[in-house]
Design a protein around this motif. Structure first.
Motif, PDB file in Angstrom:
ATOM      1  N   PRO A  56     -34.852 -22.286  25.164  1.00 30.94           N
ATOM      2  CA  PRO A  56     -36.054 -21.766  25.813  1.00 30.94           C
ATOM      3  C   PRO A  56     -37.183 -21.597  24.789  1.00 30.94           C
ATOM      4  N   LEU A  57     -38.374 -22.061  25.161  1.00 33.12           N
ATOM      5  CA  LEU A  57     -39.521 -22.019  24.262  1.00 33.12           C
ATOM      6  C   LEU A  57     -40.746 -21.456  24.963  1.00 33.12           C
ATOM      7  N   VAL A  58     -41.674 -21.010  24.136  1.00 26.47           N
ATOM      8  CA  VAL A  58     -43.009 -20.639  24.578  1.00 26.47           C
ATOM      9  C   VAL A  58     -43.984 -21.573  23.866  1.00 26.47           C
ATOM     10  N   VAL A  59     -44.736 -22.354  24.625  1.00 29.04           N
ATOM     11  CA  VAL A  59     -45.639 -23.362  24.063  1.00 29.04           C
ATOM     12  C   VAL A  59     -47.067 -22.957  24.383  1.00 29.04           C
ATOM     13  N   HIS A  60     -47.896 -22.930  23.355  1.00 25.33           N
ATOM     14  CA  HIS A  60     -49.318 -22.595  23.502  1.00 25.33           C
ATOM     15  C   HIS A  60     -50.139 -23.753  22.954  1.00 25.33           C
ATOM     16  N   GLY A  61     -51.060 -24.277  23.777  1.00 22.43           N
ATOM     17  CA  GLY A  61     -51.857 -25.409  23.316  1.00 22.43           C
ATOM     18  C   GLY A  61     -52.892 -25.834  24.340  1.00 22.43           C
ATOM     19  N   ARG A  62     -53.476 -27.003  24.086  1.00 19.72           N
ATOM     20  CA  ARG A  62     -54.534 -27.543  24.950  1.00 19.72           C
ATOM     21  C   ARG A  62     -53.932 -28.511  25.963  1.00 19.72           C
ATOM     22  N   LEU A  63     -54.368 -28.372  27.201  1.00 22.54           N
ATOM     23  CA  LEU A  63     -53.851 -29.184  28.294  1.00 22.54           C
ATOM     24  C   LEU A  63     -54.632 -30.495  28.386  1.00 22.54           C
ATOM     25  N   ARG A  64     -53.883 -31.620  28.496  1.00 18.62           N
ATOM     26  CA  ARG A  64     -54.490 -32.946  28.633  1.00 18.62           C
ATOM     27  C   ARG A  64     -53.872 -33.645  29.843  1.00 18.62           C
ATOM     28  N   VAL A  65     -54.717 -34.238  30.668  1.00 20.06           N
ATOM     29  CA  VAL A  65     -54.247 -34.989  31.836  1.00 20.06           C
ATOM     30  C   VAL A  65     -54.625 -36.453  31.642  1.00 20.06           C
ATOM     31  N   VAL A  94     -53.528 -23.396  27.591  1.00 17.30           N
ATOM     32  CA  VAL A  94     -52.472 -22.859  28.446  1.00 17.30           C
ATOM     33  C   VAL A  94     -51.327 -22.345  27.575  1.00 17.30           C
ATOM     34  N   THR A  95     -50.553 -21.455  28.161  1.00 16.87           N
ATOM     35  CA  THR A  95     -49.312 -20.966  27.567  1.00 16.87           C
ATOM     36  C   THR A  95     -48.225 -21.075  28.613  1.00 16.87           C
ATOM     37  N   VAL A  96     -47.225 -21.888  28.339  1.00 12.35           N
ATOM     38  CA  VAL A  96     -46.160 -22.149  29.318  1.00 12.35           C
ATOM     39  C   VAL A  96     -44.818 -21.752  28.722  1.00 12.35           C
ATOM     40  N   VAL A  97     -43.933 -21.317  29.590  1.00  9.92           N
ATOM     41  CA  VAL A  97     -42.593 -20.893  29.190  1.00  9.92           C
ATOM     42  C   VAL A  97     -41.592 -21.766  29.934  1.00  9.92           C
ATOM     43  N   GLY A  98     -40.674 -22.366  29.186  1.00 10.94           N
ATOM     44  CA  GLY A  98     -39.697 -23.251  29.821  1.00 10.94           C
ATOM     45  C   GLY A  98     -38.576 -23.603  28.880  1.00 10.94           C
ATOM     46  N   ASN A  99     -37.974 -24.778  29.140  1.00  9.22           N
ATOM     47  CA  ASN A  99     -36.833 -25.232  28.350  1.00  9.22           C
ATOM     48  C   ASN A  99     -37.071 -26.658  27.858  1.00  9.22           C
TER      49      ASN A  99
END
Length: 213
Positions: free
Chosen positions: A74-83, A6-11
């Motif tokens: 504010p950041l853009v994070v790209h990585g693997r999603l874990r639940v 996933v790639t998420v944009v937030g703070n």
């Protein structure tokens, strides 16, 4: 691989926690992602619900992250999603983590200056240094001192330098360290007496014929 990337944009919601571990440094922080939706009634963009993620960054990425990120940025994070699901106090809770592969500032919200970090050069062991210098693994200081130094020629090749022989007593030294050219030693009389007489100018002398008067 069945990983969900996933790639998420937030703070950044919390400060970055960094600690050393057996597999290298690791950093973690809480990341808030708020969806933006268009409100048709008001005719403007409005904030939707906020989702929180725990972002994990390992080794070099974690160290650079701890030195570069602050709360609210504010950041853009790209990585693997874990639940993950765990039970605390009799209640079952679900947490969502992101094992970050790359993290950067969101440049639509501001500017950022990049600074490259120089990596430390690993120290070579003594055996590795000898191998890179063309020496054997068992060569020591004694064998190194016994080697003849090489002298480079005009073509770039190397040849062993000639050893300087000791100068006999009574002979003036020459060459680059002396005042003049070295005088050759006198030839002994025994060697001079053993040499044959020089031939005449007209070649070898012919013997006179016998039996003629």
């Amino acid at each position: 691989m069945n990983d969900t990337v996933v790639t998420v944009v937030g703070n950044v919601a919390t400060g970055v926690e960094f600690r050393e571990s057996a597999t290298g440094g690791v950093a973690r922080f809480r990341f808030a992602v708020t969806a933006r939706r268009w409100d048709r009634e008001k005719g403007e963009w409005a904030d939707g619900p906020t989702s929180f993620y725990t972002v994990w960054a390992w080794r070099t990425l974690g160290a650079n992250l701890a030195a570069s990120v602050s709360v609210g940025e504010p950041l853009v994070v790209h990585g693997r999603l874990r639940v993950r699901e765990e039970e605390r106090g009799g209640q079952r809770r679900t947490s969502v983590d992101i094992d970050a592969v790359a993290i950067g500032h969101d440049l639509t919200r501001g500017t950022s200056a990049f600074r490259r970090v120089a990596r430390a050069t690993p120290h070579l062991t003594e055996r590795h240094q000898r191998a890179t210098q063309g020496q054997g693994p068992d060569d020591g200081p004694v064998r190194e001192a016994a080697r003849v130094p090489a002298r480079a020629t005009a073509r770039g090749r190397e040849r062993p330098a000639q050893r300087r022989l000791p100068v006999p007593a009574g002979v003036s030294g020459g060459g680059p360290d002396g005042a003049g050219a070295a005088s050759p030693p006198a030839v002994p009389d025994v060697v001079a007496a053993a040499r044959p007489d020089p031939e005449p100018a007209g070649g070898r002398a012919r013997a006179a014929p016998t039996g003629l008067t």
